[in-house]
Design an enzyme around this catalytic site. Structure first.
Site, short mmCIF file in Angstrom:
data_model
loop_
_atom_site.label_atom_id
_atom_site.label_comp_id
_atom_site.label_asym_id
_atom_site.label_seq_id
_atom_site.Cartn_x
_atom_site.Cartn_y
_atom_site.Cartn_z
N ASP A 92 -7.85 -4.06 -0.66
CA ASP A 92 -8.35 -4.42 -1.99
C ASP A 92 -8.34 -5.93 -2.21
O ASP A 92 -9.20 -6.47 -2.90
CB ASP A 92 -7.52 -3.74 -3.08
CG ASP A 92 -7.62 -2.23 -3.03
OD1 ASP A 92 -8.75 -1.73 -2.88
OD2 ASP A 92 -6.60 -1.54 -3.11
N HIS A 121 0.85 -1.19 0.00
CA HIS A 121 0.00 0.00 0.00
C HIS A 121 0.88 1.24 0.00
O HIS A 121 1.93 1.26 0.65
CB HIS A 121 -0.91 0.00 1.23
CG HIS A 121 -2.06 0.96 1.14
ND1 HIS A 121 -1.93 2.30 1.42
CD2 HIS A 121 -3.35 0.76 0.79
CE1 HIS A 121 -3.10 2.89 1.25
NE2 HIS A 121 -3.98 1.99 0.87
#
Length: 429
Positions: free
Chosen positions: A363, A307
């Site tokens: 995600d 991330h």
């Protein structure tokens, strides 16, 4: 004598004293609002990764330590004890709702779940096949304001409360209708007796004379996805909403701009890329081990891992991991989901990913959950938009009520041609 700390910028033999701002969580920033006026200089920061565009009371993110808090409340506590509607109230109005607040808000959401029948006809202008639900969602949310012109200029808290109810309630109806339009099915109207998330799944998957009745695990998982996506500080779409809102654009146009920004694969489309990766493995293009090796050789990316903000772990991913396994234990499973679990296990035991702190992010698990719920990939960013709506509204209102808000206008460093003079067309080389 002031005890405020300052930073000193030295350039071309001169020094400039710049104020230092300190946030409530200890974040420190250099105030450069007077830099250009004093020195003629501007800062250069492509992507704004080192630039604070505002002060905000809404969400705190500490990427180094994996911390996410809404209005001071840890996301872990909100996920365990709260729900999406309660979290929406918290983000927008600043405090957890009292029982009477939640009752009043829920009643408003039920009252506002239908859209104007004329607005329903907007869907007929979109092609049935291969259309994009995000395009429909953005267009219809923007058009929604035309049916409520009295809310273009919000004058008091009552009008703001009404606009919040209209947008958060109707966005799920518009989203469900956009899906039904994309597959050529009739629209299913909302049921006032159902909860927010249950109602959305009903509008998505019910057919005439056969109402879809999802298990509570599915409803809870969807609420959790919305809740964990409700806000994430100054990301691309939220910054877009604030930038558009800084022009004094109305709330409908502003959140519609956020939907457009969210559409990109690097933002709201990231979890769709996870499913695409799993499809390649499922179709036999690669084995799990082959794909892992391709990632190590930098021939492809391990989608859903790592991330930009979180450098240790994504706290939302930890919460969704448990929800994913709970769903799978309830029979929501297919071969692709089994591949995802094996891929996760393989990556988390590999030194290459451990050393680089490449852990699953939100995600990865949200894509798996949405797949298990039967949500098609084209609808993934739409789901993200529904969840993010409270955050967008909160940030829009924070700027709207701030008397010091100025229209956003970034500077640039010009690198084009210097002065040139017009040449008649017959003399151009």
């Amino acid at each position: 004598m002031s005890d405020q700390k300052t930073a000193i910028l030295s350039y071309d033999g001169k020094e400039y004293e710049l104020p230092v701002i300190k946030g409530s969580e200890g974040e420190i920033g250099i105030d450069v609002t007077q830099l250009r006026a004093q020195s003629g200089l501007i800062t250069f920061d492509p992507g704004y990764a080192n630039t604070g565009s505002c002060t905000s009371n809404i969400t705190f993110v500490d990427g180094e330590n994996g911390i996410l808090r809404y209005r001071g409340y840890p996301i872990e506590e909100l996920a365990e004890h709260g729900n999406f509607i309660e979290t929406a109230w918290l983000l927008i109005f600043g405090e957890l709702p009292k029982k009477e607040d939640l009752t009043r808000f829920s009643a408003l959401l039920t009252a506002e779940e239908l859209i104007h029948e004329d607005l329903r006809h907007h869907f007929e202008g979109f092609p049935t096949h291969k259309n994009q639900p995000m395009a429909i969602l953005s267009a219809v949310i923007n058009a929604l304001g035309s049916y409520h012109p009295d809310l273009y200029d919000i004058k008091n808290k009552s009008e703001f409360f009404l606009s919040v109810g209209k947008i958060i309630s109707k966005v799920r109806t518009i989203a469900a209708f956009s899906y039904r339009k994309s597959i050529g099915r009739c629209f299913v109207y909302p049921d006032p007796d159902l909860s927010y998330c249950h109602n959305f799944l009903h509008m998505m998957f019910s057919i005439p004379y056969k109402q879809y009745d999802p298990p509570k695990e599915a409803v809870n998982a969807l609420s959790l996805i919305f809740q964990l996506h409700a806000d994430h500080e100054q990301n691309c779409s939220t910054s877009t909403v604030r930038m558009v809102g800084s022009t004094q654009a109305n709330i409908f146009a502003s959140v519609s701009s956020g939907i457009c920004a969210l559409w990109g694969r690097l933002h709201g489309g990231a979890n769709a890329a996870v499913i695409e990766m799993l499809d390649h493995i499922n179709n036999g293009d690669f084995t799990i081990d082959e794909y892992i090796e391709k990632v190590k050789k930098k021939e492809c990316r391990l989608m859903g891992f790592g991330h930009r903000i979180y450098k240790s772990f994504d706290p939302r991913a930890k919460i969704l991991k448990k929800a994913t396994h709970d769903l799978l234990n309830q029979g929501f499973s297919d071969h692709q989901l089994e591949i995802a679990m094996k891929l996760e296990e393989r990556a988390l035991s590999d030194d290459y990913f451990i050393e680089r702190k490449l852990y699953p992010n939100v995600d990865f698990y949200s894509g798996i959950i949405l797949r298990a719920l039967g949500i098609p990939v084209a609808m993934f960013p739409v789901m993200f938009a529904i969840g993010r709506m409270p955050g967008w509204i909160a940030h829009w209102y924070e700027d709207y009520t701030n008397t010091n808000t100025r229209i956003n206008r970034p500077r640039q460093i010009y690198t084009g041609e210097t002065t040139r003079h017009y040449v008649p067309i017959d003399f151009r080389k």
